[in-house]
Design a protein around this motif. Structure first.
Motif, PDB file in Angstrom:
ATOM      1  N   VAL A  66       0.846  -1.193   0.000  1.00  0.00           N
ATOM      2  CA  VAL A  66       0.000   0.000   0.000  1.00  0.00           C
ATOM      3  C   VAL A  66       0.880   1.240   0.000  1.00  0.00           C
ATOM      4  N   PRO A  67       0.903   1.991  -1.113  1.00  0.00           N
ATOM      5  CA  PRO A  67       1.632   3.253  -1.099  1.00  0.00           C
ATOM      6  C   PRO A  67       1.004   4.223  -0.094  1.00  0.00           C
ATOM      7  N   PHE A  68       1.835   4.981   0.592  1.00  0.00           N
ATOM      8  CA  PHE A  68       1.349   5.952   1.585  1.00  0.00           C
ATOM      9  C   PHE A  68       0.457   5.275   2.640  1.00  0.00           C
ATOM     10  N   CYS A  69       0.899   4.107   3.095  1.00  0.00           N
ATOM     11  CA  CYS A  69       0.106   3.335   4.060  1.00  0.00           C
ATOM     12  C   CYS A  69      -0.206   4.149   5.306  1.00  0.00           C
ATOM     13  N   SER A  70       0.796   4.790   5.885  1.00  0.00           N
ATOM     14  CA  SER A  70       0.578   5.550   7.117  1.00  0.00           C
ATOM     15  C   SER A  70      -0.419   6.675   6.907  1.00  0.00           C
ATOM     16  N   ALA A  71      -0.310   7.372   5.763  1.00  0.00           N
ATOM     17  CA  ALA A  71      -1.222   8.485   5.486  1.00  0.00           C
ATOM     18  C   ALA A  71      -2.667   8.000   5.423  1.00  0.00           C
ATOM     19  N   ILE A  72      -2.896   6.875   4.754  1.00  0.00           N
ATOM     20  CA  ILE A  72      -4.261   6.357   4.652  1.00  0.00           C
ATOM     21  C   ILE A  72      -4.769   5.904   6.013  1.00  0.00           C
ATOM     22  N   GLN A  73      -3.898   5.293   6.798  1.00  0.00           N
ATOM     23  CA  GLN A  73      -4.322   4.838   8.121  1.00  0.00           C
ATOM     24  C   GLN A  73      -4.691   6.023   9.012  1.00  0.00           C
ATOM     25  N   TYR A  74      -3.941   7.104   8.933  1.00  0.00           N
ATOM     26  CA  TYR A  74      -4.280   8.291   9.720  1.00  0.00           C
ATOM     27  C   TYR A  74      -5.624   8.875   9.270  1.00  0.00           C
ATOM     28  N   LEU A  75      -5.900   8.827   7.976  1.00  0.00           N
ATOM     29  CA  LEU A  75      -7.194   9.306   7.481  1.00  0.00           C
ATOM     30  C   LEU A  75      -8.335   8.407   7.946  1.00  0.00           C
ATOM     31  N   VAL A  76      -8.077   7.102   8.016  1.00  0.00           N
ATOM     32  CA  VAL A  76      -9.093   6.171   8.529  1.00  0.00           C
ATOM     33  C   VAL A  76      -9.444   6.518   9.974  1.00  0.00           C
ATOM     34  N   VAL A  77      -8.409   6.744  10.782  1.00  0.00           N
ATOM     35  CA  VAL A  77      -8.637   7.095  12.187  1.00  0.00           C
ATOM     36  C   VAL A  77      -9.370   8.430  12.293  1.00  0.00           C
ATOM     37  N   ALA A  78      -8.971   9.398  11.462  1.00  0.00           N
ATOM     38  CA  ALA A  78      -9.613  10.720  11.500  1.00  0.00           C
ATOM     39  C   ALA A  78     -11.092  10.639  11.139  1.00  0.00           C
ATOM     40  N   SER A  79     -11.434   9.844  10.132  1.00  0.00           N
ATOM     41  CA  SER A  79     -12.842   9.706   9.744  1.00  0.00           C
ATOM     42  C   SER A  79     -13.643   9.018  10.842  1.00  0.00           C
ATOM     43  N   GLY A  81     -12.998   9.200  14.070  1.00  0.00           N
ATOM     44  CA  GLY A  81     -13.192  10.209  15.118  1.00  0.00           C
ATOM     45  C   GLY A  81     -14.284  11.200  14.765  1.00  0.00           C
ATOM     46  N   ALA A  82     -14.346  11.606  13.498  1.00  0.00           N
ATOM     47  CA  ALA A  82     -15.393  12.537  13.070  1.00  0.00           C
ATOM     48  C   ALA A  82     -16.776  11.901  13.155  1.00  0.00           C
ATOM     49  N   VAL A  83     -16.853  10.595  12.892  1.00  0.00           N
ATOM     50  CA  VAL A  83     -18.139   9.887  13.000  1.00  0.00           C
ATOM     51  C   VAL A  83     -18.678   9.974  14.420  1.00  0.00           C
ATOM     52  N   ILE A 116     -21.846  20.848  12.973  1.00  0.00           N
ATOM     53  CA  ILE A 116     -21.143  20.492  11.734  1.00  0.00           C
ATOM     54  C   ILE A 116     -19.671  20.876  11.841  1.00  0.00           C
ATOM     55  N   ALA A 117     -19.413  22.074  12.363  1.00  0.00           N
ATOM     56  CA  ALA A 117     -18.032  22.537  12.502  1.00  0.00           C
ATOM     57  C   ALA A 117     -17.230  21.642  13.442  1.00  0.00           C
ATOM     58  N   ALA A 118     -17.871  21.138  14.513  1.00  0.00           N
ATOM     59  CA  ALA A 118     -17.169  20.280  15.466  1.00  0.00           C
ATOM     60  C   ALA A 118     -16.706  18.988  14.809  1.00  0.00           C
ATOM     61  N   SER A 119     -17.554  18.373  14.003  1.00  0.00           N
ATOM     62  CA  SER A 119     -17.173  17.128  13.324  1.00  0.00           C
ATOM     63  C   SER A 119     -16.071  17.376  12.300  1.00  0.00           C
ATOM     64  N   CYS A 120     -16.212  18.454  11.539  1.00  0.00           N
ATOM     65  CA  CYS A 120     -15.183  18.769  10.538  1.00  0.00           C
ATOM     66  C   CYS A 120     -13.849  19.100  11.211  1.00  0.00           C
ATOM     67  N   PHE A 121     -13.912  19.825  12.325  1.00  0.00           N
ATOM     68  CA  PHE A 121     -12.685  20.148  13.049  1.00  0.00           C
ATOM     69  C   PHE A 121     -12.009  18.886  13.569  1.00  0.00           C
ATOM     70  N   GLN A 122     -12.807  17.939  14.055  1.00  0.00           N
ATOM     71  CA  GLN A 122     -12.237  16.685  14.551  1.00  0.00           C
ATOM     72  C   GLN A 122     -11.501  15.953  13.439  1.00  0.00           C
ATOM     73  N   PHE A 123     -12.089  15.915  12.260  1.00  0.00           N
ATOM     74  CA  PHE A 123     -11.443  15.248  11.125  1.00  0.00           C
ATOM     75  C   PHE A 123     -10.144  15.951  10.735  1.00  0.00           C
ATOM     76  N   VAL A 124     -10.181  17.288  10.667  1.00  0.00           N
ATOM     77  CA  VAL A 124      -9.007  18.053  10.249  1.00  0.00           C
ATOM     78  C   VAL A 124      -7.888  17.947  11.287  1.00  0.00           C
ATOM     79  N   ILE A 169      -2.490   7.113  18.723  1.00  0.00           N
ATOM     80  CA  ILE A 169      -3.580   6.178  19.002  1.00  0.00           C
ATOM     81  C   ILE A 169      -4.054   6.329  20.444  1.00  0.00           C
ATOM     82  N   PHE A 170      -3.114   6.541  21.356  1.00  0.00           N
ATOM     83  CA  PHE A 170      -3.474   6.699  22.763  1.00  0.00           C
ATOM     84  C   PHE A 170      -4.385   7.912  22.956  1.00  0.00           C
ATOM     85  N   THR A 171      -3.998   9.058  22.380  1.00  0.00           N
ATOM     86  CA  THR A 171      -4.829  10.267  22.516  1.00  0.00           C
ATOM     87  C   THR A 171      -6.152  10.117  21.771  1.00  0.00           C
ATOM     88  N   PHE A 172      -6.138   9.412  20.638  1.00  0.00           N
ATOM     89  CA  PHE A 172      -7.384   9.197  19.889  1.00  0.00           C
ATOM     90  C   PHE A 172      -8.369   8.362  20.701  1.00  0.00           C
TER      91      PHE A 172
END
Length: 331
Positions: A66-79, A81-83, A116-124, A169-172
């Motif tokens: 998987v190219p950019f594996c870490s980047a995709i995994q961080y996006l998975v975690v971010a999404s 958290g936003a959920v 809406i802003a709270a969820s978007c902020f969490q993702f960002v 991961i601990f803080t998440f």
């Protein structure tokens, strides 16, 4: 094998949440419904989660890595958290509908942009912080748990254990735990407020007092809320307990139990998002319009008029002190 599981789960998530996304996008009237907007936002982050998970599986199957594996995994975690922040927003929506049924739209119009802003902020912020940890070369979860060992060799494919920062991961998980506790407490408090208000209404009816439009709206909202609470109770329980278990695993790994809990959380996430959409009358009607299913609008309207335009207490109460079980929302 795990890659195919990622593809299957990701596609299931996407298939589940594409309907509310497309429905709210197609019917402009739903954009004036706060709950419909919040459901669409929840579906959007869940859909993003599904796309990312499917991409991980497809890349592993086709390329072997998987190219950019870490980047995709961080996006998975971010999404993810936003959920959970979006779920907290829906809990605020339910509390508003029960505690102030007549002022619901007025109050939610002011609260909706903040939710809406709270969820978007969490993702960002989760994405940005993850990028900083990755750039700094922070140790991963596996490196923390097994010093001196190669986590990439143990975990085949793109896994968060060997690619995501341990501190991240601990803080998440702490954030996930706090948001889940807040959602659960607010839902339980809403149930208490609704129960007390319903008891007060029954006492008034026993004394022969006639109802009004606020009472009708409350009965409708509280009936829907009780169905939602029953259906998502397991999801709320898992959201509170699983982060604690994941944090405990930092020192005492139990992979089998962790895998079972992870699958249960994914299943409950799908159920949770679907439940909110199906319990909203406007969204249900829009689903039927989209799928070409005939609705019983005339009958529902007549029932609402029958309840709202009361001519006497006897027309409402079959007995001297009991309200009829039928509600306009059940039509």
């Amino acid at each position: 094998m795990l890659a195919w599981v990622k593809v299957a789960v990701g596609m299931l998530v996407m298939a589940t949440f594409v309907l509310p996304l497309f429905t709210v996008g197609k019917f402009r009237r739903l954009r004036d419904e706060p709950m419909a907007v919040l459901v669409a936002m929840l579906a959007g982050f869940d859909f993003t989660f599904g796309i990312l998970l499917t991409s991980l599986g497809v890349l592993e199957i086709t390329l072997g890595y998987v190219p950019f594996c870490s980047a995709i995994q961080y996006l998975v975690v971010a999404s993810a958290g936003a959920v959970k922040i979006a779920t907290l927003g829906l809990a605020v929506d339910q509390y508003t509908a029960i505690s102030n049924p007549l002022r619901y739209h007025c109050l939610m119009e002011r609260r909706l942009p903040w939710l809406i802003a709270a969820s978007c902020f969490q993702f960002v912020q989760l994405t940005g912080v993850g990028g900083l940890f990755h750039a700094a070369g922070a140790i991963t979860w596996y490196e923390f748990s097994h010093p001196g060992q190669n986590g990439t060799a143990l975990f085949a494919g793109c896994r968060w254990e060997s690619s995501v920062s341990n501190t991240y991961i601990f803080t998440f998980e702490i954030q996930l735990f706090l948001s889940s506790v807040a959602t659960s407490l607010l839902m339980l408090y809403t149930a208490r407020v609704g129960s007390l208000h319903g008891r007060a209404l029954r006492n008034r009816w026993k004394q022969g007092e006639q109802g009004d439009s606020e009472q009708d709206r409350f009965i409708e909202n509280f009936r829907a809320f009780k169905k939602i609470l029953k259906l998502i109770s397991l999801s709320l329980l898992l959201d509170v307990t699983t982060p604690v278990f994941r944090l405990y695993q930092r020192w005492h790994a139990m992979p089998t139990i962790a895998g079972v809990l992870h699958v249960l959380r994914l299943g409950c996430t799908i159920l949770e998002g679907s439940t909110y959409g199906l319990m909203n009358r406007s969204l249900r009607k829009a689903y039927k319009d989209l799928l070409g299913i005939k609705t019983r609008e005339a009958r529902s309207a007549q029932q609402i008029r029958t309840i709202t335009m009361r001519s006497s207490t006897q027309a409402i109460l079959p007995d001297a002190g009991q309200r009829p079980a039928q509600s306009p929302t059940d039509a």
